[in-house]
Design a protein around this motif. Sequence first.
Motif, PDB file in Angstrom:
ATOM      1  N   VAL A  72       0.748  -9.255   6.712  1.00 57.57           N
ATOM      2  CA  VAL A  72       2.174  -9.552   6.587  1.00 57.57           C
ATOM      3  C   VAL A  72       2.965  -8.343   7.061  1.00 57.57           C
ATOM      4  O   VAL A  72       2.686  -7.209   6.655  1.00 57.57           O
ATOM      5  N   ASP A  73       3.948  -8.549   7.926  1.00 59.31           N
ATOM      6  CA  ASP A  73       4.766  -7.461   8.441  1.00 59.31           C
ATOM      7  C   ASP A  73       5.560  -6.790   7.325  1.00 59.31           C
ATOM      8  O   ASP A  73       5.914  -7.421   6.329  1.00 59.31           O
ATOM      9  N   ASN A  90      -3.407 -13.870  -1.682  1.00 52.03           N
ATOM     10  CA  ASN A  90      -2.570 -13.126  -0.743  1.00 52.03           C
ATOM     11  C   ASN A  90      -1.110 -13.372  -1.090  1.00 52.03           C
ATOM     12  O   ASN A  90      -0.440 -14.219  -0.490  1.00 52.03           O
ATOM     13  N   PRO A  92       1.756 -11.583  -0.714  1.00 52.59           N
ATOM     14  CA  PRO A  92       2.803 -11.444   0.301  1.00 52.59           C
ATOM     15  C   PRO A  92       2.866 -12.636   1.256  1.00 52.59           C
ATOM     16  O   PRO A  92       3.954 -13.079   1.636  1.00 52.59           O
ATOM     17  N   ARG A  93       1.729 -13.175   1.621  1.00 52.83           N
ATOM     18  CA  ARG A  93       1.734 -14.335   2.515  1.00 52.83           C
ATOM     19  C   ARG A  93       2.286 -15.560   1.797  1.00 52.83           C
ATOM     20  O   ARG A  93       3.075 -16.331   2.364  1.00 52.83           O
ATOM     21  N   ARG A  97       6.791 -12.529   2.437  1.00 49.22           N
ATOM     22  CA  ARG A  97       7.085 -11.141   2.768  1.00 49.22           C
ATOM     23  C   ARG A  97       6.635 -10.257   1.612  1.00 49.22           C
ATOM     24  O   ARG A  97       6.346 -10.738   0.515  1.00 49.22           O
ATOM     25  N   HIS A  98       6.582  -8.953   1.886  1.00 56.39           N
ATOM     26  CA  HIS A  98       6.340  -7.993   0.810  1.00 56.39           C
ATOM     27  C   HIS A  98       7.598  -7.884  -0.044  1.00 56.39           C
ATOM     28  O   HIS A  98       8.719  -7.895   0.473  1.00 56.39           O
TER      29      HIS A  98
END
Length: 315
Positions: A72-73, A90, A92-93, A97-98
Amino acid sequence: MRRAVHAPAGPVLFVFVDGVGLGEDDPAVNPFLKAQLPTLDALLDGRRPTASAAPIHTAEASVVGLDARLGVDGLPQSGTGQAALLTGENAPRLFGRHFGPWTPTALRPLVAERSILARAVAAGVRVAFANAYPEEVLEADDVAAPRGRSPLRAGPPLAARAAGLLTRHTDALARGDAVASEITNDGWREHLGRLAVPVITAENAGRNLARIAGGHDLTFFAHYATDTAGHRRDMADAVAALERVDRFLAGILDALPDDRLLVVASDHGNLEDIRAGHTMNPALALVVGRGHAEFAASLRSLTDVAPAILERIGA
């Protein structure tokens, strides 16, 4: 394809340290290369946990880096990082986003229902959340807390409360049957006025945690001051934070039963680079005890920690 790893089964003490990654081999920016860390040095044969040194495997312990980006960016953050660490999902996914510092509202049911604590309790094993929390935190309406900043929105207490494990308060801390999130009891005495809570060294706090772990199949403890020190971007504060954790580890290892595996893991980088705040670096994972190398070999990212521990304890 990841190879099968068959680590011996047994109880686990899981110590979460917020915001600690594997950084550069540069003492000007990385406090791991400035601090006095005799416990870590003894475990790692004098090697320090940096990105270039890892993985480290000695007779006593292993260090590996955990991918905190998770495809994740953006910069990894505590809210989604802790959710991933606690659940094996996961986060963030799933969230898109984080996010941090608190667990995002959309992911709170995931942490409540699928955390390592909830799943271990459901499996019928003996589980302890060793952190002490003031009684008034539970009595307060955390939903109405200003700007949503109740401490119960952080991943560990959120998971513990949902699993029925947020049960250690002032009396438990005074007896040594709980550990303050800061490790020592100074904050409880100075900021909460709990003068009946004794002054305690980091080493003795570690011994208390080891004693708690001796009666449980899974014991979880969360420490956040490492991330706070990283955000200050001050070398002296960062060194002091690491040295406190090192003394804490000394106490743990002095009293931890031989059949317990110690797993120390973080959610993202920060403290290891005083220039940066949060970093893209791998998060720290330190494993100590019987079968440490096999266990560490199963860890590649934040999402691997919870499944590996649940397998280890048979939950």
